[in-house]
Design an enzyme around this catalytic site. Structure first.
Site, short mmCIF file in Angstrom:
data_model
loop_
_atom_site.label_atom_id
_atom_site.label_comp_id
_atom_site.label_asym_id
_atom_site.label_seq_id
_atom_site.Cartn_x
_atom_site.Cartn_y
_atom_site.Cartn_z
N THR A 186 12.42 14.34 7.67
CA THR A 186 12.38 14.65 6.24
C THR A 186 12.97 16.05 6.08
O THR A 186 13.01 16.82 7.04
CB THR A 186 10.93 14.67 5.71
OG1 THR A 186 10.23 15.69 6.43
CG2 THR A 186 10.24 13.36 5.90
N GLU A 331 9.93 8.40 4.39
CA GLU A 331 8.74 7.80 5.01
C GLU A 331 8.59 6.32 4.67
O GLU A 331 7.69 5.65 5.15
CB GLU A 331 7.48 8.55 4.53
CG GLU A 331 7.33 9.96 5.09
CD GLU A 331 8.03 11.03 4.26
OE1 GLU A 331 8.94 10.68 3.49
OE2 GLU A 331 7.67 12.21 4.39
N LYS A 444 2.96 23.20 -14.89
CA LYS A 444 1.59 23.18 -15.43
C LYS A 444 1.48 24.25 -16.51
O LYS A 444 1.39 25.43 -16.22
CB LYS A 444 0.58 23.40 -14.31
CG LYS A 444 0.46 22.17 -13.42
CD LYS A 444 0.36 22.51 -11.96
CE LYS A 444 0.68 21.28 -11.13
NZ LYS A 444 1.45 21.55 -9.93
N TRP A 449 0.59 18.96 -18.27
CA TRP A 449 1.71 18.84 -17.34
C TRP A 449 3.00 18.53 -18.09
O TRP A 449 3.01 17.70 -19.00
CB TRP A 449 1.45 17.73 -16.32
CG TRP A 449 0.45 18.12 -15.28
CD1 TRP A 449 -0.38 19.20 -15.32
CD2 TRP A 449 0.18 17.45 -14.06
NE1 TRP A 449 -1.16 19.24 -14.21
CE2 TRP A 449 -0.85 18.18 -13.41
CE3 TRP A 449 0.69 16.31 -13.45
CZ2 TRP A 449 -1.35 17.80 -12.18
CZ3 TRP A 449 0.18 15.93 -12.22
CH2 TRP A 449 -0.83 16.67 -11.59
P1 ADP Z 1 13.00 14.54 1.11
O1 ADP Z 1 11.63 14.23 0.62
O2 ADP Z 1 13.05 14.89 2.51
O3 ADP Z 1 13.82 15.38 0.16
P2 ADP Z 1 13.59 11.86 0.63
O4 ADP Z 1 14.94 11.30 0.55
O5 ADP Z 1 12.61 11.20 1.48
O6 ADP Z 1 13.84 13.25 1.12
O7 ADP Z 1 13.03 12.10 -0.82
C1 ADP Z 1 12.03 11.33 -1.36
C2 ADP Z 1 11.66 11.86 -2.72
O8 ADP Z 1 12.79 11.88 -3.58
C3 ADP Z 1 10.64 11.04 -3.44
O9 ADP Z 1 9.34 11.31 -3.00
C4 ADP Z 1 10.88 11.45 -4.89
O10 ADP Z 1 10.26 12.67 -5.20
C5 ADP Z 1 12.36 11.66 -4.93
N1 ADP Z 1 13.03 10.47 -5.46
C6 ADP Z 1 13.65 9.48 -4.80
N2 ADP Z 1 14.17 8.58 -5.64
C7 ADP Z 1 13.87 8.98 -6.90
C8 ADP Z 1 14.10 8.48 -8.22
N3 ADP Z 1 14.80 7.37 -8.44
N4 ADP Z 1 13.59 9.17 -9.26
C9 ADP Z 1 12.89 10.30 -9.07
N5 ADP Z 1 12.66 10.84 -7.87
C10 ADP Z 1 13.12 10.19 -6.79
#
Ligand code: ADP
Length: 551
Positions: A186, A331, A444, A449
């Protein structure tokens, strides 16, 4: 009593074997680092993947040893996907856009034994080599005659000679489907990165699910373009789902600018493409600036961060391309939800349908999700209540590699473990998920929120705005208030006041940002997402125009 059906482990090698046998002549087309277009078939690819497996066997590598890649989307990377995992080793795809120290850290943490890299990344490999303690073999993804003479990497091997020395008659081994197949770190915005360790079973199940009609809807009639990198959560599983369906695959290589992507889509008759919003922004910008139309592109999956409604509109209305908004994370292999309509929505107005498409979508079979409050109590699916989003399923991590960070799961009353996504979301009565924000990005303000995503989407809907990113800044009375950093489109002049006025009527008054800051660029991270932490840091000394007053 057990069922009386054959038991076969779900193995990644079976995907490429299937493609070879049933779709042997379907094409895999790659724009190479060398600049040219290279085309061959699943039949060729499967044979070369077996050569890779045989070449790995001939090295002193044992089962589950990690083989790393620093590579663009291309056919050699695809062969490694199958050759490495299929032979029982673990493919560790590294994001080359990360800081060199972070890459070296990951290679050491993963205990990578081999590193395969595109020549583009030779300077990077030269920079990290001395810090990588476990890598024993360096393989450049090129022909022998392209191997640089003075690479400074002793024993550097050319991929083509290395795997070319072995026969394609290799027989894929059979083993436990729960064996590790590949891993991804990640991005680790706080602390060191943690790795998700995928298995053959989780990857194969994910590949099945991704291909379903209500998910990516892939078939042997598609030509698919994964613009999302193969170092970004396995290109969202597309290299696996492509083989499972026999779809033609088109790899963009290093050329991800709007012009190159557009030309590839047209030349190879691409019907389906997938990528993060920032990449599609470049593609749309190019198409709009030159008055171009897509002649074959029908569907595009957009995810990784929230897809701005303006982008959904542009694709659908101007270009007739259906946008499938997707949500997932490293994940989760990564797919969690994907937005397609239900039968009952088909008779609704175009406006109502678009409102649904803007959500992140419905859970895919295999993913269970729920939202909970601070006491871990499940919240209703009414599209209003928002809370922490938790998931579980066979392609969701149960823990990180080397148990980093301890047990991440949250138990429910039945003792089942749920993975906390770190996202805040609502779920409506039809099961459509809408991400409000990442919990660390939500603003916040006075106990309420504010979704930074909502603020950004409104700014991007303004015709003069190219990009927007919203963060919270300190406020003496309300704790935090939103400000929005925006990049204007070239030759446009929208002012702060005009943009603030544009928010009126589009969101609650108290959610309108307190300031607009015009910037040249917004910091983008290694996976194409806005770096909110960097932006917050950039504005840490920022003071709102009128401190202490109720907005
Ligand atoms: P990292 O968390 O390492 O930046 P990831 O690719 O695993 O990489 O990112 C996952 C996160 O990206 C999600 O938990 C979410 O916050 C965000 N995310 C992914 N797809 C979307 C989406 N379509 N809309 C909003 N947020 C998104």
């Amino acid at each position: 009593m057990n069922g009386l059906m054959q038991s076969q482990p779900l193995l990644i090698s079976s995907l490429i074997e299937f493609a070879e046998r049933h779709h042997g002549d379907a094409e895999i087309v790659s724009r190479r680092v060398e600049g040219d277009i290279y085309r061959y078939t699943y039949r060729d690819s499967a044979s070369r993947a077996r050569q890779v497996a045989a070449a790995l066997d001939a090295m002193d590598l044992v089962f589950s040893d990690r083989v790393a890649t620093l590579a663009w989307n291309g056919y050699r990377h695809f062969e490694l996907y199958y050759g490495v995992s299929g032979s029982g080793r673990v493919l560790h795809t590294i994001n080359p856009r990360l800081h060199p120290d972070q890459i070296a850290w990951m290679a050491n943490h993963a205990e990578d034994q081999v590193l395969c890299f595109d020549l583009t990344f030779l300077p990077l490999v030269q920079a990290i080599r001395a810090k990588c303690n476990t890598i024993r073999h360096y393989i450049a993804l090129c022909d022998e005659d392209k191997l640089p003479k003075d690479s400074g990497i002793p024993g550097l091997i050319a991929y083509e000679s290395w795997m070319g020395a072995h026969s394609g008659n290799y027989a894929w081994p059979s083993f436990d489907e729960n064996s590790a197949s590949s891993m991804c770190y990640t991005s680790g915005t706080t602390g060191n990165p943690k790795a998700a360790m995928y298995s053959h079973r989780s990857t194969t199940l994910h590949a099945y699910a991704a291909a379903l009609p209500d998910v990516m809807g892939l078939s042997a009639r598609d030509a698919i373009l994964p613009v999302v990198p193969m170092f970004h959560v396995n290109a969202w599983g597309l290299p696996y789902s492509a083989a499972l369906t026999g779809a033609k695959v088109v790899f963009p290589g290093p050329a991800l600018d709007g012009k190159s992507v557009f030309e590839l889509i047209e030349a190879e008759k691409v019907s389906f493409a997938a990528g993060v919003p920032t990449v599609w922004q470049m593609l749309l910008g190019h198409a709009q600036a030159h008055g171009l139309k897509f002649s074959t592109l029908r569907r595009t999956v957009i995810g990784g961060s929230a897809c701005p409604p303006a982008m959904i509109h542009a694709f659908q209305e101007q270009y007739g391309v259906e946008v499938l908004h997707a949500w997932g994370m490293t994940e989760m292999s990564p797919l969690g939800t994907l937005c397609t309509l239900k039968n009952k929505h088909l008779t609704q107005s175009a406006e109502a349908q678009t409102a649904i498409r803007m959500k992140q979508g419905r859970a895919i079979f295999g993913v269970d999700m729920k939202i909970v409050d601070g006491n871990n109590e499940e919240l209703p699916w009414d599209g209003e209540a928002y809370g922490d989003l938790l998931v579980r399923g066979p392609w969701v991590v149960k823990e990180y590699f080397k148990s980093e960070g301890g047990d991440p799961l949250v138990a429910d009353s039945q003792g089942r473990g749920w993975f906390p996504t770190g996202d805040v979301a609502t779920i409506d009565a039809d099961g459509y998920l809408q991400i409000t924000d990442r919990s660390k990005d939500v603003i916040k303000s006075g106990g309420e929120w504010i979704s930074s995503i909502d603020i950004e989407n409104i700014a991007i809907a303004h015709p003069d705005i190219a990009m927007a990113a919203c963060v919270g800044v300190f406020h003496s009375k309300w704790d935090e208030r939103p400000i929005v950093a925006v990049v204007r489109k070239p030759n446009t002049e929208v002012s702060r006041e005009e943009l603030l006025k544009f928010y009126e009527g589009k969101t609650a008054k108290w959610q309108i940002p307190d300031d607009v800051i015009f910037v040249e660029a917004i910091p983008i991270g290694p996976t194409g997402k806005v770096l909110k932490a960097k932006l917050r840091d950039q504005f840490k000394d920022y003071r709102l125009p009128i401190v202490g007053q109720k907005p």
